[in-house]
Motif scaffolding. Structure first.
Motif, PDB file in Angstrom:
ATOM      1  N   PRO A  12       3.424   2.821  -3.966  1.00 16.56           N
ATOM      2  CA  PRO A  12       2.577   3.092  -5.128  1.00 16.56           C
ATOM      3  C   PRO A  12       3.103   2.970  -6.451  1.00 16.56           C
ATOM      4  O   PRO A  12       2.637   2.729  -7.683  1.00 16.56           O
ATOM      5  CB  PRO A  12       1.996   4.373  -5.016  1.00 16.56           C
ATOM      6  CG  PRO A  12       2.734   5.029  -3.918  1.00 16.56           C
ATOM      7  CD  PRO A  12       3.396   4.249  -3.204  1.00 16.56           C
ATOM      8  N   VAL A  26      -9.916   5.922  -6.716  1.00 17.11           N
ATOM      9  CA  VAL A  26      -9.005   4.936  -6.218  1.00 17.11           C
ATOM     10  C   VAL A  26      -8.410   4.106  -7.470  1.00 17.11           C
ATOM     11  O   VAL A  26      -7.426   3.236  -7.224  1.00 17.11           O
ATOM     12  CB  VAL A  26     -10.154   3.559  -5.769  1.00 17.11           C
ATOM     13  CG1 VAL A  26     -10.921   4.287  -4.491  1.00 17.11           C
ATOM     14  CG2 VAL A  26     -11.047   3.347  -6.569  1.00 17.11           C
ATOM     15  N   ASN A  27      -8.668   4.694  -8.586  1.00 21.65           N
ATOM     16  CA  ASN A  27      -7.942   3.965  -9.774  1.00 21.65           C
ATOM     17  C   ASN A  27      -6.664   4.829 -10.222  1.00 21.65           C
ATOM     18  O   ASN A  27      -6.285   4.530 -11.314  1.00 21.65           O
ATOM     19  CB  ASN A  27      -8.872   3.694 -11.000  1.00 21.65           C
ATOM     20  CG  ASN A  27     -10.009   2.680 -10.518  1.00 21.65           C
ATOM     21  OD1 ASN A  27      -9.684   1.711  -9.847  1.00 21.65           O
ATOM     22  ND2 ASN A  27     -11.059   2.773 -10.895  1.00 21.65           N
ATOM     23  N   GLY A  62      -7.443   1.023   4.874  1.00 20.59           N
ATOM     24  CA  GLY A  62      -6.287   0.581   3.947  1.00 20.59           C
ATOM     25  C   GLY A  62      -5.059   0.383   4.623  1.00 20.59           C
ATOM     26  O   GLY A  62      -5.350   0.540   5.818  1.00 20.59           O
ATOM     27  N   SER A  76      -2.328   1.610  -8.567  1.00 16.76           N
ATOM     28  CA  SER A  76      -3.924   1.408  -8.840  1.00 16.76           C
ATOM     29  C   SER A  76      -4.495   1.304 -10.023  1.00 16.76           C
ATOM     30  O   SER A  76      -5.371   0.501 -10.268  1.00 16.76           O
ATOM     31  CB  SER A  76      -4.403   2.418  -7.862  1.00 16.76           C
ATOM     32  OG  SER A  76      -3.991   2.269  -6.394  1.00 16.76           O
ATOM     33  N   SER A 108       0.890  -1.303   0.170  1.00 15.38           N
ATOM     34  CA  SER A 108       0.016   0.000   0.151  1.00 15.38           C
ATOM     35  C   SER A 108       1.020   1.242   0.205  1.00 15.38           C
ATOM     36  O   SER A 108       0.346   2.001  -0.375  1.00 15.38           O
ATOM     37  CB  SER A 108      -0.850  -0.013   1.278  1.00 15.38           C
ATOM     38  OG  SER A 108      -1.694  -1.085   1.338  1.00 15.38           O
ATOM     39  N   HIS A 119      -3.562   6.154  -0.735  1.00 19.95           N
ATOM     40  CA  HIS A 119      -4.899   5.950  -0.833  1.00 19.95           C
ATOM     41  C   HIS A 119      -5.457   5.341   0.335  1.00 19.95           C
ATOM     42  O   HIS A 119      -6.788   5.015   0.544  1.00 19.95           O
ATOM     43  CB  HIS A 119      -4.975   4.615  -1.979  1.00 19.95           C
ATOM     44  CG  HIS A 119      -4.758   4.962  -3.168  1.00 19.95           C
ATOM     45  ND1 HIS A 119      -5.817   5.649  -4.002  1.00 19.95           N
ATOM     46  CD2 HIS A 119      -3.869   5.081  -4.130  1.00 19.95           C
ATOM     47  CE1 HIS A 119      -5.424   5.800  -5.256  1.00 19.95           C
ATOM     48  NE2 HIS A 119      -4.107   5.349  -5.383  1.00 19.95           N
ATOM     49  N   HIS A 128      -3.870  11.634  -8.957  1.00 19.03           N
ATOM     50  CA  HIS A 128      -4.522  11.298  -7.784  1.00 19.03           C
ATOM     51  C   HIS A 128      -4.383  12.189  -6.740  1.00 19.03           C
ATOM     52  O   HIS A 128      -5.053  12.466  -6.080  1.00 19.03           O
ATOM     53  CB  HIS A 128      -4.097   9.999  -7.213  1.00 19.03           C
ATOM     54  CG  HIS A 128      -4.472   9.518  -6.057  1.00 19.03           C
ATOM     55  ND1 HIS A 128      -3.932   9.757  -4.923  1.00 19.03           N
ATOM     56  CD2 HIS A 128      -5.778   8.816  -5.479  1.00 19.03           C
ATOM     57  CE1 HIS A 128      -4.512   9.189  -3.917  1.00 19.03           C
ATOM     58  NE2 HIS A 128      -5.513   8.909  -4.296  1.00 19.03           N
ATOM     59  N   ARG A 161      -6.903  14.439  -4.848  1.00 22.78           N
ATOM     60  CA  ARG A 161      -7.152  14.293  -3.613  1.00 22.78           C
ATOM     61  C   ARG A 161      -6.840  15.918  -2.629  1.00 22.78           C
ATOM     62  O   ARG A 161      -7.501  16.184  -1.521  1.00 22.78           O
ATOM     63  CB  ARG A 161      -5.890  13.489  -2.829  1.00 22.78           C
ATOM     64  CG  ARG A 161      -6.072  12.950  -1.518  1.00 22.78           C
ATOM     65  CD  ARG A 161      -5.328  11.963  -1.043  1.00 22.78           C
ATOM     66  NE  ARG A 161      -5.324  11.369   0.404  1.00 22.78           N
ATOM     67  CZ  ARG A 161      -5.923  10.531   0.696  1.00 22.78           C
ATOM     68  NH1 ARG A 161      -6.568   9.565  -0.087  1.00 22.78           N
ATOM     69  NH2 ARG A 161      -6.118  10.233   1.809  1.00 22.78           N
ATOM     70  N   ARG A 164      -3.894  -4.540  -7.274  1.00 25.18           N
ATOM     71  CA  ARG A 164      -2.809  -3.645  -7.627  1.00 25.18           C
ATOM     72  C   ARG A 164      -2.136  -4.163  -8.891  1.00 25.18           C
ATOM     73  O   ARG A 164      -2.023  -5.246  -9.034  1.00 25.18           O
ATOM     74  CB  ARG A 164      -1.885  -3.352  -6.594  1.00 25.18           C
ATOM     75  CG  ARG A 164      -2.126  -2.666  -5.227  1.00 25.18           C
ATOM     76  CD  ARG A 164      -2.378  -1.060  -5.685  1.00 25.18           C
ATOM     77  NE  ARG A 164      -2.904  -0.643  -4.487  1.00 25.18           N
ATOM     78  CZ  ARG A 164      -4.138  -0.390  -3.886  1.00 25.18           C
ATOM     79  NH1 ARG A 164      -5.017  -0.788  -4.644  1.00 25.18           N
ATOM     80  NH2 ARG A 164      -4.372   0.471  -2.724  1.00 25.18           N
ATOM     81  N   ASP A 196      -3.216   7.141  -9.723  1.00 29.79           N
ATOM     82  CA  ASP A 196      -1.623   7.053  -9.283  1.00 29.79           C
ATOM     83  C   ASP A 196      -1.118   8.511  -9.583  1.00 29.79           C
ATOM     84  O   ASP A 196      -1.543   9.411 -10.223  1.00 29.79           O
ATOM     85  CB  ASP A 196      -0.894   5.963  -9.989  1.00 29.79           C
ATOM     86  CG  ASP A 196      -1.224   4.555  -9.813  1.00 29.79           C
ATOM     87  OD1 ASP A 196      -1.349   4.322  -8.509  1.00 29.79           O
ATOM     88  OD2 ASP A 196      -1.766   3.914 -10.829  1.00 29.79           O
ATOM     89  N   CYS A 204      -8.034   5.709   3.331  1.00 27.17           N
ATOM     90  CA  CYS A 204      -9.350   6.259   3.129  1.00 27.17           C
ATOM     91  C   CYS A 204      -9.553   7.844   3.863  1.00 27.17           C
ATOM     92  O   CYS A 204      -9.271   7.971   4.830  1.00 27.17           O
ATOM     93  CB  CYS A 204     -10.331   5.617   3.992  1.00 27.17           C
ATOM     94  SG  CYS A 204     -11.909   5.937   3.916  1.00 27.17           S
TER      95      CYS A 204
END
Length: 421
Positions: A73, A100-101, A363, A78, A70, A368, A107, A111, A311, A103, A370
């Motif tokens: 990455p 969630v998909n 997680g 993801s 996790s 990623h 991402h 975020r 992954r 990177d 949560c």
């Protein structure tokens, strides 16, 4: 100390576990104790096991391996998708790509926009609203005396909180709730051929409808912001960026799964566990303020609402005693990591005083982890406070009606009973 769960404290089906195939839908129809026994046997292996026809996937079942993957990455990506089947390119183009998909910078940018939209004022209002929603749901429960805990209580709590947070008008909520049920009805593995053929179309129609609703609300809030999360997201200016209508729709769809489905299942499992273990419930009732956080964490660890995420190996690397090549798949089994004997003493015991409790229910850390974990905890604490202090003798009746699934530990139904205070 907690108590052991009948049938789970010393799993017997070792022979079956040794030959378990995690890629076979039949595995996910086994009783839960048999699946947990299979995971326990896999944790004893010296390295992750490959399942399925190539490319297949390597099963990461130990707490340390799941957490490390996790947090790497660049090695374990993801994209193109964390679920099976992976989302098609055309679906991403039409409906938007889920966080969630994603990177890397894609991402991180999403975020940042979402994180900065949770202003102190919005968070304070949400905390007050969570308590109010919990009171209202229990008020109606006491008045109507429903028999199934899932639709009347467990589902309503996170759904109403998310809709209030986003600013979804009441006129849209019944329709959205129905569409969510349609979109998620394909989660089970016991489906005939007709259902398997029909469900993707129904799910896409449900997703398309929610996208249309969100696009309309986005246009309204750009013209007239109202202080809710939709307004914050579409009017945000984070490095010159805000969410467009398609991104907003994808984010709302993610909230409905990550923020509603998972919390609903945790709440339902929570009532079942507290009913099955009255000594744990007595501890919580005697001093709710001291034990609430521990109870929530133990419910999440023990039930693990999300069983797994996938992954894709992005670079040559090593993990857990095995080497991986780009393009290979690994699956992070949170349901196994949360029962790892190397981390949790007596992992099959339900113990709300467990400390420390480094579960991976939200997680394994990394980019990623949560975003909604704090909100989920708030919802569970507020609701269980109402449930344990107002009605008398609130309890689950019988075992929860679980839905066979390789993705989430879903409770389809849970009969319950109580007496008004």
């Amino acid at each position: 100390m907690g108590t052991e769960i009948p049938g789970q404290s010393s799993p017997r089906p070792a022979a079956r576990a040794a030959q378990a195939d995690l890629s076979d839908p039949a595995f996910w129809q086994l009783p839960r104790p048999a699946r947990l026994a299979a995971f326990a046997e896999l944790r004893r292996r010296d390295r992750p096991v490959l399942f399925g026809d190539r490319p297949g996937f390597y099963a990461l079942v130990r707490h340390a391996d799941v957490m490390e993957a996790s947090r790497r990455p660049r090695d374990f990506a993801s994209a193109p998708g964390v679920t099976t089947p992976e989302p098609a390119a055309w679906a991403k183009a039409v409906f938007g790509n889920s966080m969630v998909n994603m990177d890397g910078e894609e991402h991180a940018a999403m975020r940042r926009i979402v994180a900065r939209s949770f202003t102190p004022r919005l968070l304070a209002a949400t905390e007050d609203n969570v308590r109010e929603v919990a009171r209202r749901i229990v008020d109606e429960m006491l008045e109507r005396r429903p028999e199934d805990f899932v639709p009347s209580v467990a589902s309503r709590m996170p759904f109403e909180v998310i809709c209030d947070l986003m600013g979804i008008p009441q006129r849209h909520r019944d329709e959205i709730a129905a569409r969510v049920d349609q979109a998620s009805a394909s989660v089970g593995v016991r489906r005939g051929l007709r259902a398997r053929l029909r469900m993707p179309g129904r799910g896409l129609r449900a997703l398309a409808h929610m996208q249309l609703v969100m696009a309309g609300l986005a246009r309204e809030r750009r013209r007239r912001p109202t202080g809710d999360l939709i307004s914050a997201l579409v009017c945000a200016d984070v490095d010159g960026q805000s969410l467009n209508s398609r991104q907003l729709g994808a984010f709302f769809s993610l909230l409905l799964v990550a923020g509603v489905e998972t919390t609903r299942n945790a709440i339902a499992h929570g009532l079942s566990l507290l009913s099955e273990h009255p000594e744990q419930r007595a501890l919580l009732e005697a001093d709710f303020a001291s034990h609430a956080d521990g109870a929530v964490d133990e419910i999440v660890r023990h039930s693990t609402p999300i069983i797994q995420f996938r992954r894709t190996v992005a670079a040559e690397c090593e993990l857990g005693g095995r080497s991986y090549r780009p393009g290979e798949k690994v699956v992070l089994f949170y349901a196994s990591a949360n029962r790892d004997e190397a981390v949790f003493e007596n992992p099959d015991v339900f113990d709300i005083t467990r400390n420390p409790n480094p579960h991976l229910g939200y997680g394994g850390g990394g980019p990623h982890y949560c975003l909604g974990s704090h909100l989920a905890r708030q919802e569970m604490k507020a609701l269980f406070h109402e449930l344990l202090t107002r009605p008398r003798g609130l309890r689950a009746v019988g075992l929860p009606g679980l839905v066979d699934s390789s993705f989430d530990n879903r409770v389809g139904s849970l009969r319950f009973a109580f007496e008004p205070s």
